[in-house]
Design a protein around this motif. Structure first.
Motif, short mmCIF file in Angstrom:
data_model
loop_
_atom_site.label_atom_id
_atom_site.label_comp_id
_atom_site.label_asym_id
_atom_site.label_seq_id
_atom_site.Cartn_x
_atom_site.Cartn_y
_atom_site.Cartn_z
N ALA A 24 56.44 -8.96 27.97
CA ALA A 24 55.89 -8.28 26.80
C ALA A 24 55.06 -9.27 25.98
O ALA A 24 55.28 -10.47 26.06
N PRO A 25 54.13 -8.75 25.17
CA PRO A 25 53.30 -9.65 24.36
C PRO A 25 54.13 -10.62 23.49
O PRO A 25 53.79 -11.80 23.39
N TRP A 26 55.21 -10.12 22.90
CA TRP A 26 55.99 -11.02 22.03
C TRP A 26 56.63 -12.14 22.83
O TRP A 26 56.78 -13.27 22.34
N GLU A 27 57.00 -11.86 24.09
CA GLU A 27 57.61 -12.90 24.92
C GLU A 27 56.59 -14.00 25.25
O GLU A 27 56.90 -15.19 25.22
N LYS A 28 55.38 -13.58 25.55
CA LYS A 28 54.34 -14.58 25.81
C LYS A 28 54.04 -15.38 24.54
O LYS A 28 53.72 -16.57 24.61
N LYS A 29 54.17 -14.70 23.39
CA LYS A 29 53.91 -15.42 22.14
C LYS A 29 54.96 -16.51 21.93
O LYS A 29 54.63 -17.62 21.48
#
Lengths: 108, 97, 213
Positions: A24-29
């Motif tokens: 998910a985007p937050w995980e990559k962040k």
């Protein structure tokens, strides 16, 4: 000192579950934040690992991979006084408000 | 000038059987086990220092150490030739006596 | 080229909420807050964050597969790869950063398998982020003690005359498996060879198979 929880090589465990999820985007962040902090010499990967190992067996198993990471990153940043506790709380509240507004505007 | 690496490839070594609290990169299952040094990988910052805000100095020699699986696990049921290789810092190794 | 060589994205991970629609969890809010504070304090910039996210997205097993295919067709390159993956990857224009990656070669008599029992070290700068199973308890616990049983769960049964050599990435090295080139691929182009080198082949939980026309 007994064997530590994260040090699991050789312990019995169930079958390997090979189903996967796309990050998910937050995980990559979370991943990106650690890379930047590490690259700038603000915290090391070793400190990340130490922080993950110190969250306790229950949380280690309950949290997902990047939940463990951001827990360790934020604790390290607090310990190093890069960020403060109450300002972190306020920033979390602001994030919730921004998210609610974004979701609200989407559903209108 | 750091000391010369203590072990040559081919040396038989034993992983120290220590059980400290704190951050360590020596897996539990290798401790107290005998293995053979395969290769010196170079010297690296000490993770036990880096994990607590230190700079990792003095750097430590790091070795690839090969273990026979049957030596790690008494009930190992794979082939006798199966091995496991782990990267172990010099301060966790002692000569096998 | 598929970026999903395992072909197993049919079932979304049940623990993964959809960030766009669902509530912001505690840890998602924590992530947003840390990112915002670090930018507000000038520790990182929004531009750096954006570029780093792009870099993460740009890395995939396709890069590792190119390196493997080149090693299969060029013996001198293979030697250089086994000496130093980072330098060999740079020859193909792939910047793998400053964490050293080592290649271990599977042959007729040795099958190489990589795990990180203590966390989840992985050659991510060459083949992208690790899959969920690589980070999960079952693989991390069992790959060192019963590698053959784990490999069978991945559909790979190895004869006893093949040594299974497990690498536990305990320190500063990341390990890449250089798989054995399968028979029936004589004369194949590098591109065609690279297409059969999946992510799992470079971890050691699969072997390349000569398929396709």
């Amino acid at each position: 000192m007994p064997r530590r929880h994260h040090d699991m090589g050789g312990l019995p465990a169930g079958p390997v579950a090979t189903d996967e999820h796309a990050h998910a985007p937050w995980e990559k962040k979370v991943d990106a934040i650690l890379r930047l902090l590490s690259g700038k010499g603000i915290m090391t990967v070793d400190e990340l690992r130490r922080g993950i190992e110190e969250i306790g067996p229950d949380a280690y198993d309950r949290l997902s991979y990047y939940e463990r990471w951001i827990t360790s990153i934020s604790n390290n940043l607090l310990e190093k006084r890069v960020i403060g506790v109450s300002e972190l709380g306020e920033a979390m509240q602001e994030a919730q408000i921004r998210h609610a507004q974004a979701v609200g505007s989407q559903s209108q | 000038m750091p000391d010369q690496p203590r072990f040559d490839p081919g040396s038989t070594v034993r992983v120290k059987s220590l059980t400290p609290p704190g951050h360590v990169r020596t897996p539990w299952f290798t401790r107290g086990k005998n293995g053979v040094v395969v290769q010196l990988l170079g010297t690296f910052g000490n993770p036990e220092d880096l994990a607590y805000g230190g700079n990792g100095e003095p750097r430590r020699p790091l070795y690839r150490v090969s273990f026979r699986q049957s030596a790690l696990w008494p009930d190992y049921d794979g082939a006798e030739t199966d091995t496991l290789v782990a990267d172990i810092y010099e301060h966790w190794l002692e000569p096998e006596g | 080229m598929s970026h999903d060589p395992a072909g197993s994205h049919d079932h979304p991970h049940p623990r993964q909420p959809d960030i766009e629609d669902g509530p912001l969890t505690h840890h998602m809010a924590l992530t947003e807050a840390v990112a915002a504070l670090l930018q507000k304090k000038g520790v990182i910039t929004g531009e750096e964050l954006r570029r780093t996210l792009e870099d993460i997205d740009s890395r995939s097993p396709a890069d590792g597969a190119r390196v493997v295919a080149r090693a299969w067709v060029d013996p001198a390159y293979r030697e250089r790869l086994l000496e130093d993956v980072n330098t060999a990857a740079a020859e193909l224009g792939i910047d793998t950063g400053n964490i050293p990656i080592r290649a271990v070669e599977s042959t007729d008599t040795v099958h190489q398998l990589v795990v990180c029992t203590l966390c989840s070290c992985y050659p991510r700068m060459l083949i992208g982020l690790p899959p969920d199973w690589y980070k999960a308890r079952a693989y991390r616990s069992r790959a060192v003690r019963e590698p053959r049983a784990v490999l069978r769960e991945f559909g790979l049964t190895l004869p006893d005359h093949v040594e299974v050599r497990v690498h536990d990435s305990t320190a500063d090295m990341r390990y890449l498996v250089l798989p054995r080139r399968p028979g029936g691929t004589q004369g194949w182009s590098e591109e065609r060879l690279a297409a059969i080198v999946t992510r799992d082949c470079m971890v050691g939980t699969a072997v390349p198979v000569a398929t396709g026309g």
